[in-house]
Design an enzyme around this catalytic site. Structure first.
Site, short mmCIF file in Angstrom:
data_model
loop_
_atom_site.label_atom_id
_atom_site.label_comp_id
_atom_site.label_asym_id
_atom_site.label_seq_id
_atom_site.Cartn_x
_atom_site.Cartn_y
_atom_site.Cartn_z
N GLU A 1 0.80 -1.23 0.00
CA GLU A 1 0.00 0.00 0.00
C GLU A 1 0.83 1.28 0.00
O GLU A 1 0.70 2.12 0.90
CB GLU A 1 -0.96 -0.03 1.20
CG GLU A 1 -1.86 -1.25 1.16
CD GLU A 1 -2.84 -1.36 2.33
OE1 GLU A 1 -2.69 -0.59 3.30
OE2 GLU A 1 -3.73 -2.21 2.26
N ASN B 1 2.22 -4.33 -3.60
CA ASN B 1 0.83 -4.75 -3.39
C ASN B 1 -0.02 -3.52 -3.09
O ASN B 1 0.35 -2.68 -2.27
CB ASN B 1 0.86 -5.70 -2.17
CG ASN B 1 -0.36 -6.57 -2.04
OD1 ASN B 1 -0.91 -7.04 -3.03
ND2 ASN B 1 -0.78 -6.82 -0.80
N GLU C 1 -5.65 -10.40 -2.10
CA GLU C 1 -6.43 -10.25 -0.86
C GLU C 1 -7.92 -10.04 -1.15
O GLU C 1 -8.59 -9.27 -0.47
CB GLU C 1 -5.95 -9.03 -0.05
CG GLU C 1 -4.49 -8.99 0.24
CD GLU C 1 -4.07 -7.82 1.12
OE1 GLU C 1 -4.92 -7.20 1.78
OE2 GLU C 1 -2.86 -7.53 1.14
N ASP D 1 -11.76 -9.74 -1.35
CA ASP D 1 -13.02 -9.94 -0.63
C ASP D 1 -13.97 -8.86 -1.15
O ASP D 1 -13.52 -7.94 -1.84
CB ASP D 1 -12.89 -9.90 0.92
CG ASP D 1 -12.10 -8.72 1.46
OD1 ASP D 1 -11.95 -7.70 0.78
OD2 ASP D 1 -11.62 -8.83 2.62
N HIS E 1 -9.74 -5.69 -2.50
CA HIS E 1 -10.77 -5.45 -1.48
C HIS E 1 -11.86 -4.63 -2.17
O HIS E 1 -11.90 -3.40 -2.10
CB HIS E 1 -10.20 -4.70 -0.28
CG HIS E 1 -9.20 -5.49 0.50
ND1 HIS E 1 -9.56 -6.61 1.22
CD2 HIS E 1 -7.86 -5.36 0.65
CE1 HIS E 1 -8.48 -7.13 1.80
NE2 HIS E 1 -7.43 -6.38 1.46
C1 XIL Z 1 -5.63 -6.37 8.08
C2 XIL Z 1 -5.88 -7.59 8.94
O1 XIL Z 1 -6.78 -8.43 8.30
C3 XIL Z 1 -6.40 -7.15 10.28
O2 XIL Z 1 -6.53 -8.26 11.14
C4 XIL Z 1 -5.47 -6.11 10.89
O3 XIL Z 1 -6.02 -5.61 12.07
C5 XIL Z 1 -5.22 -4.97 9.95
O4 XIL Z 1 -4.76 -5.47 8.69
N1 XIL Z 1 -4.75 -4.69 3.37
C6 XIL Z 1 -3.69 -5.47 3.76
C7 XIL Z 1 -3.83 -6.35 4.93
O5 XIL Z 1 -2.67 -5.52 3.07
O6 XIL Z 1 -2.61 -6.50 5.60
C8 XIL Z 1 -4.88 -5.83 5.89
O7 XIL Z 1 -5.05 -6.81 6.89
C9 XIL Z 1 -6.17 -5.56 5.16
C10 XIL Z 1 -5.96 -4.51 4.10
#
Ligand code: XIL
Length: 359
Positions: free
Chosen positions: A157, A202, A272, A274, A242
């Protein structure tokens, strides 16, 4: 907000797609075409530490569905480094042991991120201190898992929220002390420690048809070009996915972006996924259908532009998901962002993933 008409159209299209289109096109007998079909793309998920240790159904689901795992938080600085002197590998080691025992790959998430930083890192001051601290971390973590973790999300990020017209780099202890070259440093050290590892950058919010994603994607695209111009050992790009479910997917923009990555010789991973269902309609059958449709609309242009190395979701079951942390629904219904429901039953999203992984 998705209108009722949009929701129903989306629901109808996913149901039609799965029943008569997408799934119907899959070969009935995979073995007949195996000599010609490309290999299955691994499906992966991030792993929560607690249920991995205590819940047999959770472990069963990972064993049944996954070919790849990553610890959800076990490689975060906030977990690994309670103090500057300490490294705590229990969580990541447990996921690795489980992955190896089940013949799955382990992905490293993540080495350098603005988030989940322990308080002591606020004392990092100046470029020498920052570079030393980052170097020690990457050497120790990548070194420990050399040859075992073959893919790393090295920098996570890097782009700021797209509030203005051209988002810059996201503020962090690394950016403030090292400037943009913090990214170069992270990749160069990781590459030196494990030259065989594949190194990814990422990012999220690259795919929606809204005011923010196109700007963020453009800023990310420019960053990728400048890293390559500087000879940074960057092997690929992770699309977190996401997906903010209330928006349509910017299919053309996403296709062009991924096609460009391919032209640049970069690998692509869905890291990742969802579907954030905070603003989707409540009824489960409609909501699950919209979630599956959004995922399909995301994966279709990605696969059309370049075959990704994996499709991974951020969790496997609605029972354990980070989504409600920031995206609780106003009707108090539980979120349903993942391929299995809270009782480990497959949802339409699972069928979409399975379709693309076998494509
Ligand atoms: C999130 C985890 O799922 C949580 O448990 C934690 O509190 C915060 O991070 N993008 C990412 C992940 O790259 O590392 C994040 O994960 C969600 C968003």
């Amino acid at each position: 907000m998705l209108s009722r008409r949009q929701a129903l159209t989306a629901a109808a299209s996913v149901v039609a797609g799965l029943a008569g289109g997408a799934l119907a096109q899959r070969p009935a007998a995979a073995s007949l075409v195996s000599a010609f079909a490309p290999k299955r793309i691994p499906y992966g998920a991030c792993v929560s530490f607690e249920p991995l240790q205590s819940e047999i159904d959770y472990r069963d689901a990972l064993q049944t569905y996954c070919q790849q795992l990553t610890p959800e938080a076990g490689l975060f600085w906030g977990w690994l480094r309670p103090t500057a002197a300490q490294f705590r590998f229990d969580y990541a080691d447990a996921v690795l042991a489980f992955a190896e025992a089940n013949n799955m790959a382990m992905v490293g998430h993540t080495l350098v991120w603005y988030g989940a930083m322990p308080d002591w890192t606020k004392n990092i001051e100046g470029s020498a201190d920052a570079e030393r601290t980052m170097t020690e971390h990457v050497e120790k973590v990548v070194g420990r898992y050399r040859g075992k973790i073959k893919t790393w999300h090295v920098v996570n990020e890097p782009i700021d929220e797209a509030n203005g017209d051209t988002p810059g780099l996201r503020p962090s202890v690394w950016l403030s002390n090292l400037g943009e070259k913090y990214i170069d440093v992270a990749f160069r050290i990781a590459h030196r420690v494990d030259p065989a590892a594949k190194l990814f950058i990422n990012e999220y919010d690259l795919e929606c048809l809204d005011g923010k994603s196109p700007k963020k994607r453009e800023a990310f695209r420019r960053l990728i070009h400048s890293l390559l111009d500087r000879g940074v050992p960057l092997h690929g790009v992770g699309l977190q996915g996401h997906i903010r479910g209330q928006y349509q997917i910017d299919r053309d923009g996403l296709y062009d972006f991924v096609a460009e990555l391919k032209t640049l010789g970069l690998a692509v991973r869905v890291t990742e996924m969802d579907v954030i269902d905070k603003e989707l309609p409540g009824p489960i059958v409609v909501r699950d259908a919209v979630v599956a449709t959004r995922a399909n609309d995301f994966l279709e242009p990605v696969f059309a532009a370049a075959r990704p190395e994996c499709v991974a979701t951020w969790g496997i079951t609605d029972r354990y998901t980070w989504v409600p942390t920031w995206n609780k629904r106003s009707d108090s219904l539980p979120n349903r962002p993942l391929p299995l429901d809270a009782n480990y039953r497959r949802k339409p999203l699972w069928d979409v993933i399975e379709y693309y992984c076998n494509k």
